[in-house]
Write an enzyme that holds these catalytic residues in place. Sequence first.
Site, PDB file in Angstrom:
ATOM      1  N   HIS A   8      83.038  72.490  54.230  1.00 46.95           N
ATOM      2  CA  HIS A   8      82.114  72.525  55.382  1.00 46.95           C
ATOM      3  C   HIS A   8      81.309  73.812  55.315  1.00 46.95           C
ATOM      4  CE1 HIS A   8      80.612  72.719  59.519  1.00 46.95           C
ATOM      5  NE2 HIS A   8      80.944  74.003  59.453  1.00 46.95           N
ATOM      6  N   GLU A  53      80.609  78.526  65.456  1.00 50.71           N
ATOM      7  CA  GLU A  53      81.787  78.203  64.645  1.00 50.71           C
ATOM      8  C   GLU A  53      82.614  79.460  64.337  1.00 50.71           C
ATOM      9  OE1 GLU A  53      80.041  76.141  61.317  1.00 50.71           O
ATOM     10  OE2 GLU A  53      79.474  74.418  62.538  1.00 50.71           O
ATOM     11  N   ASN A 106      84.775  65.363  51.236  1.00 54.41           N
ATOM     12  CA  ASN A 106      83.714  66.087  50.518  1.00 54.41           C
ATOM     13  C   ASN A 106      83.971  67.579  50.337  1.00 54.41           C
ATOM     14  OD1 ASN A 106      83.181  66.907  53.098  1.00 54.41           O
ATOM     15  ND2 ASN A 106      81.161  65.948  53.244  1.00 54.41           N
ATOM     16  N   LYS A 121      88.142  72.513  52.776  1.00 53.67           N
ATOM     17  CA  LYS A 121      88.929  71.526  53.516  1.00 53.67           C
ATOM     18  C   LYS A 121      90.304  71.305  52.868  1.00 53.67           C
ATOM     19  CE  LYS A 121      84.757  69.218  55.334  1.00 53.67           C
ATOM     20  NZ  LYS A 121      84.000  67.935  55.476  1.00 53.67           N
ATOM     21  N   TYR A 176      83.942  69.920  65.589  1.00 53.62           N
ATOM     22  CA  TYR A 176      83.186  68.705  65.245  1.00 53.62           C
ATOM     23  C   TYR A 176      82.702  67.949  66.489  1.00 53.62           C
ATOM     24  CZ  TYR A 176      84.126  69.038  60.202  1.00 53.62           C
ATOM     25  OH  TYR A 176      84.139  69.414  58.875  1.00 53.62           O
TER      26      TYR A 176
HETATM   27  P1  IDP Z   1      77.997  68.164  56.794  1.00 60.40           P
HETATM   28  O1  IDP Z   1      79.457  68.480  56.551  1.00 60.40           O
HETATM   29  O2  IDP Z   1      77.244  67.977  55.506  1.00 60.40           O
HETATM   30  O3  IDP Z   1      77.323  69.111  57.743  1.00 60.40           O
HETATM   31  P2  IDP Z   1      78.004  66.228  58.992  1.00 60.40           P
HETATM   32  O4  IDP Z   1      76.981  65.171  59.179  1.00 60.40           O
HETATM   33  O5  IDP Z   1      77.970  67.407  59.917  1.00 60.40           O
HETATM   34  O6  IDP Z   1      77.940  66.697  57.467  1.00 60.40           O
HETATM   35  O7  IDP Z   1      79.423  65.514  59.092  1.00 60.40           O
HETATM   36  C1  IDP Z   1      80.609  66.287  59.198  1.00 60.40           C
HETATM   37  C2  IDP Z   1      81.633  65.725  58.246  1.00 60.40           C
HETATM   38  O8  IDP Z   1      81.975  64.407  58.667  1.00 60.40           O
HETATM   39  C3  IDP Z   1      81.150  65.560  56.803  1.00 60.40           C
HETATM   40  O9  IDP Z   1      81.301  66.738  56.032  1.00 60.40           O
HETATM   41  C4  IDP Z   1      82.027  64.430  56.306  1.00 60.40           C
HETATM   42  O10 IDP Z   1      83.297  64.909  55.885  1.00 60.40           O
HETATM   43  C5  IDP Z   1      82.222  63.583  57.541  1.00 60.40           C
HETATM   44  N1  IDP Z   1      81.270  62.471  57.513  1.00 60.40           N
HETATM   45  C6  IDP Z   1      79.953  62.499  57.825  1.00 60.40           C
HETATM   46  N2  IDP Z   1      79.382  61.291  57.657  1.00 60.40           N
HETATM   47  C7  IDP Z   1      80.374  60.482  57.225  1.00 60.40           C
HETATM   48  C8  IDP Z   1      80.423  59.095  56.889  1.00 60.40           C
HETATM   49  O11 IDP Z   1      79.419  58.370  56.939  1.00 60.40           O
HETATM   50  N3  IDP Z   1      81.617  58.597  56.473  1.00 60.40           N
HETATM   51  C9  IDP Z   1      82.748  59.371  56.402  1.00 60.40           C
HETATM   52  N4  IDP Z   1      82.747  60.674  56.733  1.00 60.40           N
HETATM   53  C10 IDP Z   1      81.573  61.228  57.131  1.00 60.40           C
HETATM   54 MG    MG Z   2      77.639  69.458  59.769  1.00 56.12          MG
END
Ligand code: IDP
Ligand code: MG
Length: 147
Positions: free
Chosen positions: A115, A126, A112, A9, A49
């Site tokens: 992805h 994707e 984080n 990212k 997304y």
């Molecule tokens: P993943 O990236 O581990 O698959 P997902 O649930 O698919 O997680 O969510 C996509 C992205 O959305 C996450 O990587 C994160 O950056 C963001 N995200 C998910 N949940 C939260 C949250 O509770 N607060 C802020 N950002 C979130």
């Molecule tokens: Mg995801």
Amino acid sequence: MEQTLVILKPNAVQRELIGQLISKFERRGMKITAMKLTRIPLKTAEQHYEEHRGKEFYKDLISFITSGPSVIMILESMDAVDIVRSMVGATNPAEAVPGSIRGDYATSPGHNMIHASDSGEAAEREIELLFKPEEIQEYRLAVRPWL
Ligand code: IDP
Ligand code: MG
């Protein structure tokens, strides 16, 4: 062999950590079949997304992922989806184990770092969204028999 899609990212690029992260995948034995540095267009980010549309973090997620260049790659190995997801760690870095990428490099869910596709079907979708067929390399990795 299975393929998965990874996005380093925009904060991984800004923090100058892309080399370290790519090294982890090479060291694990993943074959890189496509890779580019690109700023993900808004429309593409929204499609990528799609499943999160309407959630409270969705707007921030889209504005962050389109805020600067990302490194996007396709990684290939046996069980690539599960292996890469386990290397990436839990979505919330507070729950990501040390040794995982999020467990070593991140503190907040919104930033984080990385992805990775969460299923084979997601990976296919994707990859099709983010790469043209001619951007994907078919080649033999000489070390393959040793992995
Ligand atoms: P993943 O990236 O581990 O698959 P997902 O649930 O698919 O997680 O969510 C996509 C992205 O959305 C996450 O990587 C994160 O950056 C963001 N995200 C998910 N949940 C939260 C949250 O509770 N607060 C802020 N950002 C979130
Ligand atoms: Mg995801």
